[in-house]
Enzyme design. Structure first.
Site, short mmCIF file in Angstrom:
data_model
loop_
_atom_site.label_atom_id
_atom_site.label_comp_id
_atom_site.label_asym_id
_atom_site.label_seq_id
_atom_site.Cartn_x
_atom_site.Cartn_y
_atom_site.Cartn_z
N HIS A 156 -34.70 11.00 -13.44
CA HIS A 156 -34.50 12.25 -12.71
C HIS A 156 -33.00 12.56 -12.56
CE1 HIS A 156 -35.37 14.62 -8.74
NE2 HIS A 156 -34.95 15.41 -9.71
N GLU A 159 -31.69 13.58 -15.83
CA GLU A 159 -32.06 14.97 -16.12
C GLU A 159 -31.04 15.93 -15.47
OE1 GLU A 159 -33.57 18.03 -13.80
OE2 GLU A 159 -35.38 16.77 -13.76
N HIS A 160 -30.65 15.63 -14.24
CA HIS A 160 -29.65 16.48 -13.57
C HIS A 160 -28.29 16.34 -14.24
CE1 HIS A 160 -31.36 17.83 -9.55
NE2 HIS A 160 -32.38 17.22 -10.14
N GLU A 257 -32.93 15.90 -2.57
CA GLU A 257 -34.15 16.51 -3.11
C GLU A 257 -35.35 15.60 -2.85
OE1 GLU A 257 -33.96 17.36 -7.33
OE2 GLU A 257 -36.14 17.58 -7.41
ZN ZN Z 1 -34.30 17.42 -9.38
#
Ligand code: ZN
Length: 1079
Positions: A156, A159-160, A257
């Site tokens: 994750h 991905e960012h 998040e």
């Molecule tokens: Zn995210």
């Protein structure tokens, strides 16, 4: 199980479109190419249906001529609608070489109107699927199999981070910058449990190439700078980065998040269930990152994960649409794949070993103060591991079986679990789930008492035994196959994206995506299997459920100290990290914090990025012809569209005569009126008929702001339904029964619906918190805002909670027929039909006979409010039928700050300012200003510096709203909003900034509209094509001076014209400040 993390939150516009459902529930919805459209005016003549078809032809001919006279500017560069792309792709042959790729297979998929071309890249082994379809909304996606073995959230955070700058595009944050340099119809990135996907779509060819270049460079050649890792992943930093003596805290976008994501009990439950059902490999960890495990990730580990997982040999490329395949292959090979050699990525997921005996487990969660019944907040469900999802037919069968078992009031589990009212609704995870290598099926309840656990387990067991014994009625199976047929024919605007997510999981595990697309083959095989063995489905239930020892019973109960424990654990983790630091380390942290702040505050040079220009935007809108007619005195709008054999019906019914005391009940009325039975049908038969004959029938409350005055609005409810053309009479028969003899008196049935609806509202707050904040902040600014809060705001959530708590619903039952009398009344309605030209005239006949049959119930009531203004439905005719708007000329906006204390670790913050309506000359400037402030100021302050998941500004309904989403800050964000206004007033933005904001506005103004929804804006809001064109021209014309003026004139809000609302955890600062109303 819902474990997909998105790069940018999908900020839903209604409470029903929850962000998390975007991909996880990806149903197959179809799109046919955008039509060449004709210029039109709504017609002034009211005509009989017999003449309708002829009129249409004539109108078109006349208007076609008109178009050339009136619109001197150049037309949209639309590709002609044809079957060219689909047919051209059929000419590829297996074995053929194209740009370092080899074609493996070419398959026509007529059911979905596409040709599938499967290829592999020779040098790297990268897999490729192209779906050639005559749809201009082209899509690209690349996905990697990402299989983390810990919960640090490495896929994750990666991905960012890859979206934070790359070799060719080294500027900070090219992803967010491209949002404003493109006309994309979709851009995002997703981290699932076992893959990471980067999709975008656009209707513009040049834009496609630009975005492809940026995406390829991002995933294959990212910078992965340490600073990006700190910003996006996690870091230790002084609470106030400029004050070395302020305490050290954890910061980071993904860190916050995930804290936000785990504030939602449904996510907590779904995550645990998956982790515990597949305990032996990657599914046992949290791919998004467990907040307290995230700080164990190092920058080195992140780079290593990229090197092994983001390799072409571990990649699957998907393209979709009408652009030529060769061009895509060439660009992908030249810009990325040719620079790699083949590796063995070794990312396969081994099969989960089958348990020899069932397991049980228990987890805790935070109590929900909005729960319909606070004493019943337990969840219990049984989850069964099924077969491998790459067995396409087995997966198809099991997913149909799951619907038969759980979906709708005729399903055995609905009867056995929902109707006895042991819980408020099914557990948040329910039914078939094919998002893991082996699928699962889950069944259980939420909102139940702990004492009922054994009872629920027994019911589940007993129901499965009953199904094995009795099977399903043939009619239910037919209804389900009918639903599938409708789904295949219904055209959505994001078909490419739906396909990409539909095939993602199966393809990720090396299944054949082309086989998955051939849905009709599965249907045929399914019918054959049933014919050969009438016990086909029962045998499956016996095997997969009754005899399956790999099943988990997971319960969840609230724990009053849950949040406290979490906070303490975070504190301990923080202490552990801090105690390991030397003074030198602390100094370095302070300096790095300053460096990051400095980098975030610098004006950035994004000139390396490709961009479209404002001149690439079409100067005129495509015109949607609609035709006005009437049936029994009720206005009917017809819109001819290529709907693929489906007929779409809508009716807007006014609320002007409804007594004020009934207003709060309108959303409840809407949610039950199609579900309690009608005419000779009880609610079960009604549900069955709706499934067999329609694509769904629904009713929803509407508050529509006027285009010209903030004091005026229309209030109503909208009926919507669709069906295959052969079922039009049946669909109207169902509406006829609902109008003439709805059933409202079954208190038990009503209670079930009330509980489910209250539970859904309560669960939705943590997804749509920003919408609730915006709605509340806007409440006292316009008369429409007030009603909007009543229907869709926190007031409605609390009201439904009260109803759900009532032990006696007879009082509520008495309200429903009263509302019906006012609302389902031909005296107050107008209708719209979208269908193909052949079906339009036939549907007109059915509308007319429907109206004739309900006209007997026509009643004339007096409007409740004295000031009703009529607006013609037909812009050319003042004397024809009209929309009736409420006018409140004496309305006084007032200032209010509201705080809702909720058990979330994050906040949703909003400030709204009253501005001007759509037709006002300054409206366009405010739209551009909102986008520019979002991109150039608020995003940096709220997401990058503030660590919130999202934040920005938007225009809507005459109100300019600032908002933040899953925000660690509360009142500080309000001052960021204010600083945004100061920033705008200084005017230190460039022409490039303005142009980018315009592109971003246009990419939503020009987002594709499905044939089923064409003509709806004029039908619902009176928003004509002429008004839209005028708005468009104003958008083009917005200047630097206009933006300064708009900021000065409207956003330096006086106290009467703005409102503020925050949803969030206990807040000392707000508690001490008496200017806040705390709820
Ligand atoms: Zn995210």
């Amino acid at each position: 199980m819902v474990t997909i993390w998105q790069h940018v939150p999908t900020l839903s516009t209604t409470r029903h479109e929850r962000a998390k459902k975007v991909l996880s529930n990806a149903k197959l919805r179809l799109l046919r190419p955008k039509q060449c459209l004709y210029l039109s005016q709504t017609q002034r003549t009211f005509i009989t249906r017999a003449k309708l078809a002829a009129m249409f032809r004539h109108t078109k001919a006349v208007l076609e001529k008109l178009r050339h006279v009136r619109l001197k500017c150049r037309q949209l560069p639309q590709r002609q609608r044809s079957t060219a792309a689909k047919e051209k792709a059929l000419h590829y042959n297996a074995g053929q070489q194209i740009h370092s790729f080899t074609v493996k297979e070419v398959v026509a998929v007529p059911d979905l109107f596409l040709t599938a071309v499967k290829l592999t890249h020779d040098k790297t082994g990268a897999q490729y699927l192209h779906a050639a379809r005559d749809d201009p909304n082209n899509l690209f996606s690349v996905q990697f199999r990402t299989t983390p073995m810990d919960s640090t959230g490495v896929p994750h955070i990666l991905e960012h981070t890859v979206l934070c700058g790359s070799k060719k595009y080294p500027c900070r944050d090219p992803f967010f910058k491209m949002l404003n340099r493109s006309l994309s119809t979709f851009m995002n990135a997703f981290t699932a449990s076992d893959y990471t996907m980067y999709p975008f779509s656009t209707q513009n060819e040049k834009d496609f190439q630009n975005l492809l270049s940026v995406y390829l460079d991002a995933v294959f050649f990212p910078c992965l700078r340490e600073q990006d890792f700190w910003q996006e992943g996690w870091r230790l930093e002084n609470e106030n980065p400029t004050d070395a003596s302020s305490p050290l805290v954890f910061k980071g976008v993904v860190f916050n998040e995930m804290k936000g994501a785990f504030s939602d009990n449904e996510s907590v439950y779904g995550q645990h269930l998956q982790n515990k059902l597949y305990p032996d490999h990657t599914y046992s960890v949290v791919s998004g990152g467990e907040p307290l495990a995230i700080p164990d990730l190092t920058w080195e580990q992140l780079k290593q994960f990229h090197a092994t997982h983001y390799h072409p040999s571990n990649a699957r490329f998907f393209t979709y649409g009408d652009l030529p395949l060769e061009q895509h292959l060439k660009q992908i090979d030249v810009e990325a794949l040719s620079k790699f050699d083949r590796i063995d990525p070794n990312t396969q997921i081994p099969p989960q070993p089958h348990w020899t005996s069932p397991r049980e487990d228990h987890v805790t969660c935070s109590p929900d103060p909005m729960a319909p019944d606070p004493s019943r907040q337990n969840t219990l469900c049984v989850s069964y591991m099924l077969g491998d999802i790459t067995d396409t037919f087995e997966a198809f069968t099991l997913s149909l079986l799951s619907s038969l078992m759980t979906s709708g009031p005729n399903a055995p589990f609905y009867k056995a679990l929902i109707e006895p009212k042991i819980g408020t609704d099914f557990s948040s995870v329910v039914g078939y789930d094919g998002s893991t290598k082996e699928a699962s099926f889950s069944i259980g309840l939420q909102g139940m008492a702990e004492a009922d656990s054994e009872k629920v387990k027994n019911i589940i067991h007993q129901t499965i035994c009953d199904i094995v014994l009795k099977g399903f009625e043939d009619e239910r199976i037919e209804a389900l196959l009918h639903k599938l047929e409708i789904q295949m024919k219904h055209q959505s605007t994001n078909f490419g994206l739906s396909l990409a997510s539909y095939i993602a999981s199966l393809w990720n595990h090396d299944g054949d995506p082309v086989e998955l697309l051939q849905i009709n083959n599965s249907v045929t095989k399914f019918r054959q299997a049933l014919k050969e063995n009438p016990r086909f489905l029962q045998d499956k239930v016996q095997h997969y459920f009754k005899e399956n020892t790999h099943r988990l019973t997971l319960s969840m109960s609230p724990d009053d100290s849950y949040l406290e424990n979490q906070a303490r654990a975070e504190k301990e983790k923080l202490q552990e990290k801090i105690s390991a630091l030397s003074d030198g380390d602390k100094k370095e942290i302070y300096e790095k914090g300053l460096q990051l702040l400095d980098a975030q505050s610098k004006t950035q040079d994004a000139s390396c990025l490709p961009a479209l220009k404002v001149s690439d935007i079409a100067p005129t809108i495509p015109i949607t012809p609609v035709l006005m007619s009437s049936a029994e005195g009720v206005p009917v709008q017809f819109c001819e569209q290529p709907t693929n054999g489906l007929v779409y019906f809508r009716a807007m019914c006014s609320l002007n005569t409804l007594p004020e005391d009934l207003k709060l009940y309108v959303p409840l009325f809407c949610s039950v009126v199609t579900k309690m039975g009608c005419g000779s049908l009880d609610y079960r038969q009604q549900a069955q008929q709706m499934e067999l004959r329609t694509g769904g029938m629904s009713v929803s409350p509407q508050v529509i702001s006027d285009c010209s005055s903030l004091e005026m609005f229309e209030q109503g409810v909208l009926l919507s339904s669709s069906c295959l053309d052969r079922n039009v009479p049946h669909m109207f028969q169902l509406w006829r029964d609902i109008f003439n003899s709805p059933h409202f008196d079954d208190e038990e049935r009503l209670r079930v619906l009330v509980m489910m609806s209250a539970q859904e509202l309560s669960n939705g707050i943590s997804y749509s918190g920003h919408m609730y904040a915006v709605t509340r902040a806007s409440r006292h600014l316009t008369p429409a805002g007030d009603l909007h809060e009543t229907f869709d705001g926190m007031e409605q959530v609390r009201f439904m909670k009260r109803i759900a708590e009532m032990s006696d619903l007879t009082q509520v039952i008495r309200m429903l027929p009263r509302i019906k009398k006012h609302v389902l009344n031909p005296d107050n309605m107008r209708c719209a039909i979208n269908a193909t030209p052949q079906q339009v005239s036939e549907s007109a006949a059915h509308v007319e006979s429907f109206m004739k049959d309900v006209a007997a119930k026509r009643k004339h009531f007096k409007a409740v409010r004295p000031n009703i203004i009529q607006r013609p439905l037909d812009v050319l005719s003042d004397s024809g039928p009209s929309r009736k708007l409420v006018n409140d000329p004496d309305f006084q906006p007032c200032y209010m700050k509201t705080f809702f204390q909720l058990p979330f670790p994050v906040n949703f913050v909003s400030e709204s300012v009253r501005t001007v309506p759509y037709n006002h000359e300054h409206y366009a400037s405010l739209c551009v200003l909102a986008r520019m402030m979002t991109a150039k100021f608020l995003h940096g302050e709220i997401r990058e510096k503030g660590g919130a998941y999202g934040g920005g500004a938007k225009m809507g309904g005459g109100v300019f709203s600032f908002y933040s989403y899953r925000d660690p800050n509360s009142v500080q964000t309000l001052s960021a909003f204010r600083r945004g206004v100061e920033w705008a007033k200084l005017g230190q933005f460039s022409q490039q900034d303005i142009d980018e904001a315009k592109l971003s506005v246009f990419s939503s103004v020009d987002s594709p509209v499905a044939p089923s929804s064409k003509g709806l804006s004029v039908f619902l809001s009176g928003l004509t094509d002429e008004m839209k064109q005028r708005h468009r021209e104003r958008l083009f014309a917005v200047t630097h001076a206009n933006l300064l003026d708009a900021a000065e004139r409207y956003l330096c809000a006086g106290h009467k014209t703005c409102g503020v609302a925050i949803l969030g955890p206990e807040n000392d600062c707000i508690k001490k400040d008496p200017s806040w109303v705390v709820k």
